[in-house]
Design a protein around this motif. Structure first.
Motif, short mmCIF file in Angstrom:
data_model
loop_
_atom_site.label_atom_id
_atom_site.label_comp_id
_atom_site.label_asym_id
_atom_site.label_seq_id
_atom_site.Cartn_x
_atom_site.Cartn_y
_atom_site.Cartn_z
N GLN A 116 74.17 -37.66 -71.58
CA GLN A 116 73.16 -38.35 -70.96
C GLN A 116 73.33 -38.35 -69.47
N ALA A 117 74.45 -38.12 -68.92
CA ALA A 117 74.75 -37.79 -67.59
C ALA A 117 74.17 -36.61 -67.08
N GLU A 149 83.36 -45.89 -74.53
CA GLU A 149 82.22 -45.16 -73.89
C GLU A 149 82.15 -45.73 -72.63
N THR A 150 82.07 -46.99 -72.42
CA THR A 150 81.61 -47.60 -71.07
C THR A 150 82.73 -46.90 -70.03
N GLU A 174 80.61 -40.78 -64.16
CA GLU A 174 79.54 -41.11 -63.04
C GLU A 174 80.17 -41.18 -61.60
N GLU A 199 80.62 -40.54 -79.22
CA GLU A 199 80.21 -41.43 -78.21
C GLU A 199 80.39 -40.83 -76.82
N ALA A 200 81.55 -40.34 -76.66
CA ALA A 200 82.06 -39.63 -75.37
C ALA A 200 81.05 -38.51 -74.99
N GLU A 229 78.00 -37.82 -76.03
CA GLU A 229 76.71 -38.42 -75.77
C GLU A 229 76.56 -39.13 -74.40
N VAL A 230 77.71 -39.62 -73.97
CA VAL A 230 77.63 -40.31 -72.63
C VAL A 230 77.59 -39.15 -71.71
N LYS A 249 81.97 -43.74 -69.17
CA LYS A 249 80.63 -43.53 -68.17
C LYS A 249 81.02 -43.65 -67.07
N ASP A 250 81.55 -44.69 -66.73
CA ASP A 250 82.09 -45.14 -65.24
C ASP A 250 82.75 -44.00 -64.81
#
Length: 245
Positions: free
Chosen positions: A65-66, A26-27, A34, A58-59, A61-62, A30-31
């Motif tokens: 959230q963005a 997920e990190t 973004e 998780e993907a 949700e990320v 997110k990177d």
């Protein structure tokens, strides 16, 4: 409106837990989003169905959230069962990517519906003829390659005789002209490949390790997207015909 009607293949990340050097998937996602990545595919040959569903959650949700649920497409590789189970749990998944030996695209379309994206890895053998003649009525885009041999998918580009077929930029340009649907190219793509690849006319590039195994995934993702956008913009300006000519 379904994202299928307006999805962007230009910067496409393929990621699974075996590709991140132990960092959370997920990190990495997110990177990437973004930094401007427009499509994410969850792919793993080692994760269980339960793990894949969790990675998909998780993907999703990320991306939410963005604030990019209507912009960034989330796909799962091969696993129709995972997508159906994830959707049953309320997880937003936009579609599937399959290979030639995976579940037929007609079955994917039947179970996932008309609002879902279905991508297909283009056949390696007699690729140019295949692109011209295949029925694309159930497919939204082709994935093709490899541009280089790649350790993240050693069988990428495997021909009938067991040899890896690398795609030249000239061949990719011809593929882009012939393909009736969008074409995204990957297979060992690195930053240095982006300028010439952007000039071939394909809709986008896909990467795994260039981002997922980078020391600084966000920086690498940003550089890839910026370079792609810069060269596509330059290409578009070059291709415009002046009305005064």
């Amino acid at each position: 409106m379904s994202i299928r009607k307006n999805f962007d293949l230009s910067a496409y990340l393929v990621v699974g837990p075996e590709n991140t050097k132990g960092r959370p998937v997920e990190t990495i996602i997110k990177d990437a989003i973004e930094s401007g990545f427009t499509c994410v595919q969850i792919r793993s040959k080692v994760a269980s169905a339960i793990e894949l569903i969790q990675l998909t959650r998780e993907a999703s949700e990320v991306i939410a959230q963005a604030g990019k649920s209507d912009e960034v497409a989330l796909l799962v590789n091969d696993r129709l069962d995972v997508i159906l189970a994830a959707r049953k749990q309320g997880i937003k998944v936009d579609g599937i990517h399959v290979g030639q030996s995976d579940i037929p695209v007609e079955v994917c379309r039947e179970y996932l519906g008309e609002d879902s994206i279905v991508g297909l890895s283009a056949r390696t053998h007699e690729l140019l003829e295949y692109i011209k003649t295949v029925d694309v009525s159930q497919i939204d885009y082709f994935g093709a390659g490899p541009l280089h041999e790649t350790k993240t998918k050693p069988d990428c580009g495997l021909d009938l005789d067991g040899k890896i077929v690398i795609r030249s930029l000239d061949e990719i340009s011809e593929l882009a002209q012939l393909s009736p649907i969008p074409l995204v190219i990957g297979g060992g793509v690195k930053l240095a490949d982006i300028p010439p690849l952007a000039e071939t006319g394909v809709e986008g590039f896909f990467v795994v390790s260039a981002v997922t195994e980078a020391d600084d995934p966000k920086l690498e993702a940003t550089n890839l997207v910026k370079t792609w956008n810069l060269h596509k913009l330059s290409q578009n300006k070059t291709n415009k015909i002046s009305p005064f000519i």
